[in-house]
Design an enzyme around this catalytic site. Structure first.
Site, PDB file in Angstrom:
ATOM      1  N   HIS A  21       0.839  -1.204   0.000  1.00  0.00           N
ATOM      2  CA  HIS A  21       0.000   0.000   0.000  1.00  0.00           C
ATOM      3  C   HIS A  21       0.874   1.254   0.000  1.00  0.00           C
ATOM      4  O   HIS A  21       0.659   2.179  -0.792  1.00  0.00           O
ATOM      5  CB  HIS A  21      -0.913  -0.013   1.227  1.00  0.00           C
ATOM      6  CG  HIS A  21      -1.723   1.233   1.402  1.00  0.00           C
ATOM      7  ND1 HIS A  21      -3.054   1.310   1.048  1.00  0.00           N
ATOM      8  CD2 HIS A  21      -1.399   2.458   1.906  1.00  0.00           C
ATOM      9  CE1 HIS A  21      -3.506   2.520   1.307  1.00  0.00           C
ATOM     10  NE2 HIS A  21      -2.523   3.243   1.842  1.00  0.00           N
ATOM     11  N   GLU A  22       1.872   1.269   0.874  1.00  0.00           N
ATOM     12  CA  GLU A  22       2.744   2.445   0.960  1.00  0.00           C
ATOM     13  C   GLU A  22       3.624   2.588  -0.273  1.00  0.00           C
ATOM     14  O   GLU A  22       3.956   3.706  -0.682  1.00  0.00           O
ATOM     15  CB  GLU A  22       3.592   2.377   2.232  1.00  0.00           C
ATOM     16  CG  GLU A  22       2.783   2.393   3.529  1.00  0.00           C
ATOM     17  CD  GLU A  22       1.800   3.552   3.610  1.00  0.00           C
ATOM     18  OE1 GLU A  22       2.116   4.637   3.086  1.00  0.00           O
ATOM     19  OE2 GLU A  22       0.722   3.373   4.186  1.00  0.00           O
ATOM     20  N   HIS A  25       1.959   4.595  -2.789  1.00  0.00           N
ATOM     21  CA  HIS A  25       2.131   6.044  -2.611  1.00  0.00           C
ATOM     22  C   HIS A  25       3.543   6.480  -2.994  1.00  0.00           C
ATOM     23  O   HIS A  25       3.747   7.529  -3.608  1.00  0.00           O
ATOM     24  CB  HIS A  25       1.888   6.436  -1.146  1.00  0.00           C
ATOM     25  CG  HIS A  25       0.478   6.274  -0.682  1.00  0.00           C
ATOM     26  ND1 HIS A  25      -0.601   6.819  -1.347  1.00  0.00           N
ATOM     27  CD2 HIS A  25      -0.042   5.655   0.425  1.00  0.00           C
ATOM     28  CE1 HIS A  25      -1.710   6.530  -0.685  1.00  0.00           C
ATOM     29  NE2 HIS A  25      -1.399   5.825   0.390  1.00  0.00           N
TER      30      HIS A  25
END
Length: 442
Positions: A21-22, A25
């Site tokens: 998920h990170e 980003h």
């Protein structure tokens, strides 16, 4: 040992999901030139870290999320050269957030700040994390749908009950009948296991769920059943018995009254069951199936506030937990341990499929939850960027000067309130998952 293995598998899976998920980003942030000083999985004290280039990568002690730290998240206050005294608590909070954000900007970073990015770039960065979770879930469920299939209750009868136990709210008994128990309508009509039910009252059947709905709607009324037995088509008539049956929600969970008892309604009961069968799905069916999974997950997420009432009652009043209700990381771990250690969930391959499906569902939940348009969630930042685009476009059409970046700090009071609520909900869920966890088997 098997219980601990199940917990460990989920812990690793959750950690990997957070890490990816990170990365969702991180990659676009670096692509667009934003300086990212930190990439962390978890919160709290740092257990391990290493620095590569300008970014510190690490793992923290509390595995309840993660973050990347980008410089210049908030724009300078209007009239940045003038220092104005703060007169309110919320104003002070906004000023402190701005000052903290601007303090990280080093010489040469002036054009590497988040707030100067275009609207599409901001949206790409903030949606990258949730979309990564969606991609993981799509990969998991595509494999499950196409390689293993989905369980469908076919219209082929797997069992026909001999009689009906009226004292058990319509639950039938195939082997232990008493003189007080009436014959099951399916038995009375001469239905047999192995019969293929073609139609009921002229309505063609694709699954036993279709048949069940027609049966429930015709309590006490004769229905015409077309069946195929040994290659021969026959037509019989049966009258579903009117009994009190549980009412289910859209997720298949029995609804309950305030006292915890199951809600029932007078509905038709036949006393027969379809045959569960795993049917492999073509790739063309995956988008629709995945869309249904997302819609179901969104329904659960959107109902979290009202479901938390049931969680509180389960935690402090001992009521049964809702199988489709929210759980914490602790609850997910306990479910995984139960699946891994209980022979009732099948052999090793069956358990592996359940655990993989659990991780897929978790990633869907992370996607839907993070897209909620409230700060500090990713969806809140996306909403702020979209509002900036709308505002700039409207100013341009009106012939006004560019208003500049939207001041997201104005939403910080709401962000703090939402964050506080999430902390309280997480604590309640973890407590409930310890004292009264969800159990897949009674």
């Amino acid at each position: 040992m098997l219980y601990l293995l199940g917990v460990l598998i989920v812990v690793i899976g959750v950690g990997a999901s957070i890490a990816l998920h990170e990365i969702g980003h991180l990659v676009p942030a670096k692509k667009f030139g934003v300086r990212v000083p930190q990439y962390m999985v978890g919160f709290g004290p740092t257990l391990w870290s290493t620095t590569r280039g300008e970014t510190e990568y690490g793992i923290k002690a509390i595995p309840l999320g993660g973050y990347i730290r980008m410089i210049g998240m908030f724009p300078p206050r209007p009239g940045a050269g003038l220092r104005v005294s703060s007169t309110g608590r919320f104003t002070q909070l906004r000023d402190e957030a701005r000052d903290q954000s601007l303090s990280e900007i080093q010489p040469g970073d002036e054009e590497r700040v988040f707030y100067k990015l275009s609207v599409p770039q901001k949206v790409a960065i903030m949606s990258g994390g949730p979309l990564m979770n969606l991609l993981i879930a799509a990969a998991v469920f595509t494999g499950l749908f196409t390689l293993h299939g989905i369980v469908v209750n076919t219209p082929t009868l797997s069992s026909v009950s001999a009689c009906v136990d009226l004292a058990a709210a319509g639950r039938s008994s195939a082997t232990e009948c008493t003189p007080a128990m009436p014959k099951a309508p399916a038995n009375e009509a001469g239905l047999l296991p192995g019969d293929d039910i073609v139609s009921i009252n002229g309505v063609a059947l694709d699954s036993w769920d279709d048949a069940r709905a027609l049966i429930r709607d015709n309590a006490g009324k004769p229905i015409t059943i077309v069946l195929r037995r040994g290659g021969v088509t026959e037509t019989v008539t049966a009258t579903p018995m009117a009994v009190q049956l549980p009412i289910y929600d859209e997720f298949g969970t029995p609804l309950k009254n305030d006292d915890g008892s199951v809600k029932t309604e007078l509905a038709g009961f036949l006393g027969a069951a379809g045959t569960p069968k795993s049917v492999k799905q073509p790739l063309t069916a995956v988008p629709g199936l995945l869309g249904s999974q997302i819609a179901q997950t969104a329904g659960v997420v959107l109902h979290i506030p009202q479901k938390m009432v049931g969680v509180a009652k389960a935690a402090f009043g001992g009521q049964e937990r809702d199988l489709n209700g929210p759980v914490s990381v602790v609850g997910v771990g306990r479910v995984a341990g139960e699946v891994a250690s209980d022979e009732a969930f099948g052999d090793t391959s069956d358990k592996a499929l359940i655990l993989v499906s659990l991780l897929g569902s978790l990633n869907l939940a992370l996607f839907v939850f993070n897209m909620i348009p409230l700060l500090p969630l990713d969806g809140g930042h996306i909403a702020g960027a979209l509002w900036e685009g709308i505002k700039r476009r409207s100013f341009k059409v009106a012939g006004k000067p560019d208003p500049g970046p939207v001041d997201v700090t104005k939403a910080l009071p709401l962000a703090y309130a939402v964050a506080s609520l999430l902390i309280v909900m997480s604590a309640l869920l973890m407590y409930a998952d310890i004292v009264n966890p969800i159990r897949l088997r009674g």
